[in-house]
Motif scaffolding. Sequence first.
Motif, PDB file in Angstrom:
ATOM      1  N   THR A 106     -68.873  28.468   7.082  1.00 40.59           N
ATOM      2  CA  THR A 106     -69.797  27.436   6.682  1.00 40.59           C
ATOM      3  C   THR A 106     -69.888  26.837   5.205  1.00 40.59           C
ATOM      4  O   THR A 106     -70.682  26.449   4.562  1.00 40.59           O
ATOM      5  N   GLY A 107     -68.509  27.107   4.520  1.00 39.32           N
ATOM      6  CA  GLY A 107     -68.340  26.819   3.145  1.00 39.32           C
ATOM      7  C   GLY A 107     -68.659  27.948   2.213  1.00 39.32           C
ATOM      8  O   GLY A 107     -69.076  28.955   2.594  1.00 39.32           O
ATOM      9  N   LEU A 108     -68.352  27.791   1.028  1.00 36.29           N
ATOM     10  CA  LEU A 108     -68.289  28.753  -0.045  1.00 36.29           C
ATOM     11  C   LEU A 108     -69.670  28.999  -0.227  1.00 36.29           C
ATOM     12  O   LEU A 108     -70.043  30.071  -0.327  1.00 36.29           O
TER      13      LEU A 108
ATOM     14  N   LEU B 278     -57.092  25.525   1.686  1.00 34.58           N
ATOM     15  CA  LEU B 278     -58.318  25.097   2.285  1.00 34.58           C
ATOM     16  C   LEU B 278     -58.227  25.778   3.692  1.00 34.58           C
ATOM     17  O   LEU B 278     -59.607  26.375   4.175  1.00 34.58           O
ATOM     18  N   VAL B 279     -57.144  26.047   4.497  1.00 30.82           N
ATOM     19  CA  VAL B 279     -57.275  26.677   5.624  1.00 30.82           C
ATOM     20  C   VAL B 279     -57.894  28.156   5.438  1.00 30.82           C
ATOM     21  O   VAL B 279     -58.610  28.556   6.278  1.00 30.82           O
ATOM     22  N   ALA B 280     -57.221  28.769   4.271  1.00 33.71           N
ATOM     23  CA  ALA B 280     -57.711  30.326   4.080  1.00 33.71           C
ATOM     24  C   ALA B 280     -59.402  30.071   4.087  1.00 33.71           C
ATOM     25  O   ALA B 280     -60.123  30.964   4.546  1.00 33.71           O
ATOM     26  N   ILE B 281     -59.754  29.093   3.262  1.00 31.81           N
ATOM     27  CA  ILE B 281     -61.176  29.092   2.832  1.00 31.81           C
ATOM     28  C   ILE B 281     -61.986  28.964   4.290  1.00 31.81           C
ATOM     29  O   ILE B 281     -62.947  29.773   4.330  1.00 31.81           O
ATOM     30  N   MET B 282     -61.479  28.012   4.973  1.00 32.94           N
ATOM     31  CA  MET B 282     -62.272  27.674   6.187  1.00 32.94           C
ATOM     32  C   MET B 282     -62.448  29.002   7.276  1.00 32.94           C
ATOM     33  O   MET B 282     -62.974  28.933   8.043  1.00 32.94           O
ATOM     34  N   ILE B 283     -61.394  29.741   7.230  1.00 30.96           N
ATOM     35  CA  ILE B 283     -61.293  30.842   7.849  1.00 30.96           C
ATOM     36  C   ILE B 283     -62.078  31.874   7.442  1.00 30.96           C
ATOM     37  O   ILE B 283     -62.902  32.593   8.341  1.00 30.96           O
ATOM     38  N   VAL B 284     -62.013  32.169   6.310  1.00 30.59           N
ATOM     39  CA  VAL B 284     -62.708  33.238   5.673  1.00 30.59           C
ATOM     40  C   VAL B 284     -64.319  32.775   5.625  1.00 30.59           C
ATOM     41  O   VAL B 284     -65.543  33.556   5.990  1.00 30.59           O
TER      42      VAL B 284
END
Lengths: 299, 390
Positions: free
Chosen positions: B364-366, B355-361
Amino acid sequence: MASSTLRTAGLGMQFQGLTALADIDLAVPAGQIHGVIGPNGAGKTTLFNCVTGFYRPTTGELWLDDQRIDGLAPHQVSGLGVSRTFQNIRLFSTMTSIENVLVGYHLQAGGRTTAGRVRRPTGNRLRDGLGELATAPRSVAASLAEIAGSVFRTPSVRRAEAEAVARARELLATLGLAGRENVVARNLPYGDQRRLEIARALATSPGVLLLDEPTAGMNPQESLSMVGLIRRVRDELGTTIVLIEHQMRVVMGVCEYITVLDYGRKIAEGTAAEVQRDTRVIEAYLGTRAVSGGGHGAA
Amino acid sequence: MPSPAARWKDARAASWDRLPSAARPLAWLILSLVVLFIPFFDDVWMRMFFLVALYVTLGIGLNVVVGLAGLLDLGFVAFFALGAYLVAIFDSPVSPAVNGTVNYWVLLPAAVGVGALFGVLLGLPVLPLRGDYLAIVTLGFGEIVRILLLNMDNITRGSSGLYELEKPAVAGYRVDAVSEFYVMIVIAAFVAWFATARLRDSRVGRAWEAIREDEDVAAAMGINTVKYKLMAFATGASIGALGGAINAPFIDFVAPQSFTLQVSINVLALVIIGGMGSTQGVIAGALILVGVPEVLQFEETANLLEKLGWLRDGMNTAIDGLNGLSPMNLAKLPPADEWGEKLALYRFIVFGALLVAIMIVRPTGLFPSRRREMEFAQTSDAELPAGGTV
Ligand SMILES: Nc1ncnc2c1ncn2[C@@H]1O[C@H](COP(=O)(O)OP(=O)(O)OP(=O)(O)O)[C@@H](O)[C@H]1O
Ligand SMILES: [Mg+2]
């Protein structure tokens, strides 16, 4: 409903001890372009906020044609035909130009429900509450019908939508925004944003249009074309226009009648020439607080 | 009217939009095939897919409230619980308040209606609140509902819960298998998606978005903000209740402990991770937030990890080497057949890191919501005629 008269009687607005407006009498006949000027903090925007129902005036009355409108909610005032723009542009910034205008068409696209008269709150909370409760069933039924209509896209919903879109396009074109329909509002250049705000306000088909410093931040050339636009709106649609303006050139060029505010009070009114000669006005602009804000003097 | 594909163009195109238009029907086809073939997985997997589809439904509902109308609602679980309890109270033989059972297909629409009603009831007191205040009060509402359910034991049996629910029947045939419930929830998700997509593209959706953008200005444009906010709460709540009403006979144990704040937060998180306001986002979010923690504890995952024995050997050789070079004494990796067990144990750490990785990359969401293009004419942006007609 192209043109309405706007009248205030003894209008006053206080913020905890600060008197932002006091005893304002104003009469704007239908179809007039009426200027409201005054130094910074004079209460001009507060006047607009009172008229549009954003603020509830602490004293006095507001009349639109023969209907009293103080105490009404903003959406009711809008439904009766008072629309406005904002000093610091307030567009729906992530929505496209045409969507912004379509929001302005909200009432038309839904078969204007607040047409005619709106009941003013009496001030008696119990009575007002009961009155609202009495309208609740109809409101619930209307909401359900609207949701069902949107989900199933009934022919009438389709038709209303198509018509709103066509009119929105036309309006955008009229304001010189053709080709910008699908640009997200915040990506528009500054001048276009100002014009889009006017388009959105016009979409509500107002009888009175309140413009809060529409030329703020514009160069003389842009201001000039804004003046032309304002005049065209009045001439073609007949809309009554109240204009807050700091640039004297604009005020003198377009306003047929001018009200001058200072410290929340009306200090003068009259035609451009009359106001320009008024010693109180000259004092307010050039006196003790010489060249305050954007005042270009009463030159 | 132009083709649906033409209406979904935009300057701020998200990944989906960058697919060439020919690839889009293909993507839909693949998605449909996946959805259709899922019932052939075994029950453990089916249960996971059911859960994902359930959360997709809930996410679509919450998205109306949070994504479209911009109302931060942390009490969404209340409506989920409401739908579940409505079905359970009338369909469980142990239900203390009601004798006999009511046809499930009557209860299902009733749950949707009651959900909408409670959406309005929650909405009324929170109307003047914005932002954080709204979040706190709705959070409280969710807790109040849970505590009420816990304490009204003459109706709900408190924490003992309601069970052995009458299974929904279709023409004499009882819906019982996991795959059958899966089909039900997929249909519900589809209905919810269709309804909310239509609403978003309508006058109602525009009013919601206008309120989200600037409530005062929306009112100045004639929008009755009270009415439209309540409509948003009601729409979201009815979808939440729909999810609950389908979940109840499936889990067959309806008790307050399943309706904690955690559910509200999970639904909100998947909406945010996916990208507010977009349905693909909700699907992706549900797959990651609900699917991944489940999959991490599956046998198949453990088996897969066992195949990584070579990696362990390599790593251990390296660790040996390092230990030989310095006084450090690094522990060796455990045998690969224990990895699955360990992963299942620590899956929430892996999950949190993801989750942390997604929010860093992708902050604004996927799949951030596409800026819908109100393109009703056939022309492209660059060559719009002035005042063109529809
Ligand atoms: N919501 C409010 N609460 C407290 N004071 C307010 C509020 N709105 C306006 N005021 C005060 O009322 C006075 C008049 O403000 P207003 O914005 O109407 O001035 P203005 O004439 O529009 O000035 P400007 O030319 O700078 O736009 C100011 O002193 C302002 O601080
Ligand atoms: Mg001002």
